[in-house]
Scaffold this motif. Structure first.
Motif, short mmCIF file in Angstrom:
data_model
loop_
_atom_site.label_atom_id
_atom_site.label_comp_id
_atom_site.label_asym_id
_atom_site.label_seq_id
_atom_site.Cartn_x
_atom_site.Cartn_y
_atom_site.Cartn_z
N ASP A 57 13.52 6.92 1.21
CA ASP A 57 12.23 6.50 0.66
C ASP A 57 11.29 7.70 0.51
O ASP A 57 10.60 7.83 -0.51
N GLY A 58 11.26 8.57 1.50
CA GLY A 58 10.36 9.72 1.46
C GLY A 58 10.77 10.77 0.45
O GLY A 58 9.93 11.28 -0.30
N VAL A 59 12.06 11.08 0.39
CA VAL A 59 12.53 12.14 -0.51
C VAL A 59 12.46 11.68 -1.96
O VAL A 59 11.94 12.40 -2.83
N VAL A 60 12.98 10.51 -2.26
CA VAL A 60 12.95 10.01 -3.64
C VAL A 60 11.51 9.70 -4.05
O VAL A 60 11.14 9.87 -5.22
N GLY A 61 10.68 9.27 -3.10
CA GLY A 61 9.29 8.97 -3.40
C GLY A 61 8.48 10.18 -3.83
O GLY A 61 7.43 10.04 -4.45
N MET A 62 8.95 11.38 -3.50
CA MET A 62 8.25 12.61 -3.90
C MET A 62 8.32 12.86 -5.41
O MET A 62 7.50 13.59 -5.94
N VAL A 63 9.30 12.27 -6.08
CA VAL A 63 9.44 12.46 -7.53
C VAL A 63 8.29 11.72 -8.21
O VAL A 63 8.09 10.53 -7.96
N PRO A 64 7.54 12.39 -9.07
CA PRO A 64 6.40 11.72 -9.72
C PRO A 64 6.84 10.52 -10.56
O PRO A 64 7.86 10.55 -11.24
N LEU A 65 6.09 9.46 -10.49
CA LEU A 65 6.25 8.19 -11.21
C LEU A 65 7.58 7.49 -10.94
O LEU A 65 7.58 6.36 -10.50
N ALA A 66 8.71 8.12 -11.19
CA ALA A 66 10.00 7.47 -10.92
C ALA A 66 10.14 7.20 -9.42
O ALA A 66 10.66 6.16 -9.01
N GLY A 67 9.67 8.12 -8.59
CA GLY A 67 9.71 7.92 -7.15
C GLY A 67 8.81 6.79 -6.69
O GLY A 67 9.14 6.06 -5.77
N ILE A 96 0.82 -1.21 0.00
CA ILE A 96 0.00 0.00 0.00
C ILE A 96 0.85 1.26 0.00
O ILE A 96 0.37 2.33 -0.35
N ASP A 97 2.13 1.15 0.35
CA ASP A 97 3.05 2.28 0.24
C ASP A 97 3.13 2.74 -1.22
O ASP A 97 3.07 3.94 -1.50
N GLY A 98 3.23 1.81 -2.13
CA GLY A 98 3.29 2.16 -3.55
C GLY A 98 1.97 2.69 -4.07
O GLY A 98 1.94 3.54 -4.96
N ILE A 99 0.86 2.22 -3.53
CA ILE A 99 -0.45 2.68 -3.97
C ILE A 99 -0.75 4.08 -3.43
O ILE A 99 -1.13 4.98 -4.17
N ILE A 100 -0.55 4.26 -2.12
CA ILE A 100 -0.80 5.58 -1.51
C ILE A 100 0.18 6.60 -2.05
O ILE A 100 -0.15 7.77 -2.22
N GLY A 101 1.39 6.17 -2.37
CA GLY A 101 2.41 7.08 -2.92
C GLY A 101 2.04 7.66 -4.26
O GLY A 101 2.65 8.65 -4.70
N LEU A 102 1.06 7.09 -4.93
CA LEU A 102 0.62 7.64 -6.21
C LEU A 102 -0.08 8.98 -6.05
O LEU A 102 -0.14 9.76 -6.99
N PRO A 151 0.01 12.57 -5.24
CA PRO A 151 1.15 13.50 -5.17
C PRO A 151 1.29 14.15 -3.79
O PRO A 151 0.31 14.58 -3.21
N VAL A 152 2.47 14.18 -3.29
CA VAL A 152 2.92 14.80 -2.04
C VAL A 152 2.21 14.24 -0.81
O VAL A 152 2.87 13.71 0.08
N ILE A 153 0.90 14.32 -0.74
CA ILE A 153 0.16 13.87 0.45
C ILE A 153 0.37 12.39 0.70
O ILE A 153 0.59 11.97 1.84
N GLY A 154 0.32 11.58 -0.35
CA GLY A 154 0.51 10.14 -0.19
C GLY A 154 1.88 9.80 0.35
O GLY A 154 2.03 8.94 1.22
#
Length: 178
Positions: A141-151, A95-101, A103-106
């Motif tokens: 994980d948090g910083v790189v995850g902020m990048v859209p799609l690639a994160g 669900i980390d990958g799903i919620i991460g979709l 933007p920013v809030i996830g």
């Protein structure tokens, strides 16, 4: 007993009362059908009601053993990082990958959950060098995850929570049993 227009429009000192607390009902309490409700019957369902978080039955997180807490952390890490399989592939995501979709809030939400895992590790007695490495994993994980799609792709592959729980388990296995 109806109020006159003068009583409605002009403030009356006898009608004023403190804004919070100290206010007393000044008349009969009636229900929606116009029947009077006796004062004794107003709140009988709450007579003996109280919160008791001291016992394990009332607080599900209260009196858990170290093994139970570690199992809870492991289950949450797996749910966050590897709970599902992408159909037709061998790629696991959570669900980390799903919620991460979102933007920013996830990413902020999943980072907060990951930080809770680190806090629980610290509560289990993990030393500063373990928690520092766990915090570094969460930060990456948090910083790189902020990048859209690639994160989001990075979130799926990096699996910071599973890494952190594995690191905590290795440290706990080296500790003497109590």
């Amino acid at each position: 007993m109806a109020m006159s227009n003068d009583e409605i429009y002009s403030p009356n000192r006898t009608r004023s009362r403190p804004p919070f607390g100290g206010a007393q009902a000044r008349g009969k309490v009636i229900d929606q059908d116009g029947r009077e409700i006796p004062e004794a019957g107003l709140h009988p369902q709450f007579e003996g009601f109280r919160f008791d978080f001291g016992t394990s039955s009332a607080n599900p997180f209260g009196n858990l053993t170290r093994e139970q807490r570690l199992a809870r952390l492991d289950a949450l890490a797996k749910l966050l990082d590897v709970a599902f399989i992408l159909p037709g592939t061998n790629i696991r995501y959570g669900i980390d990958g799903i919620i991460g979709l979102i933007p920013v809030i996830g990413d902020l939400i999943t980072t907060a959950i990951s930080l809770w895992l680190v806090r629980e590790a610290r509560a289990l007695g993990a030393p500063w060098h373990i928690t520092a490495r766990m915090l570094a994993n969460v930060a990456v994980d948090g910083v790189v995850g902020m990048v859209p799609l690639a994160g989001d792709a990075f979130d799926v592959m990096f699996r910071a929570n599973v890494r952190n729980v594995r690191m905590l388990k290795r440290w706990m296995d080296k500790q003497p049993r109590q």
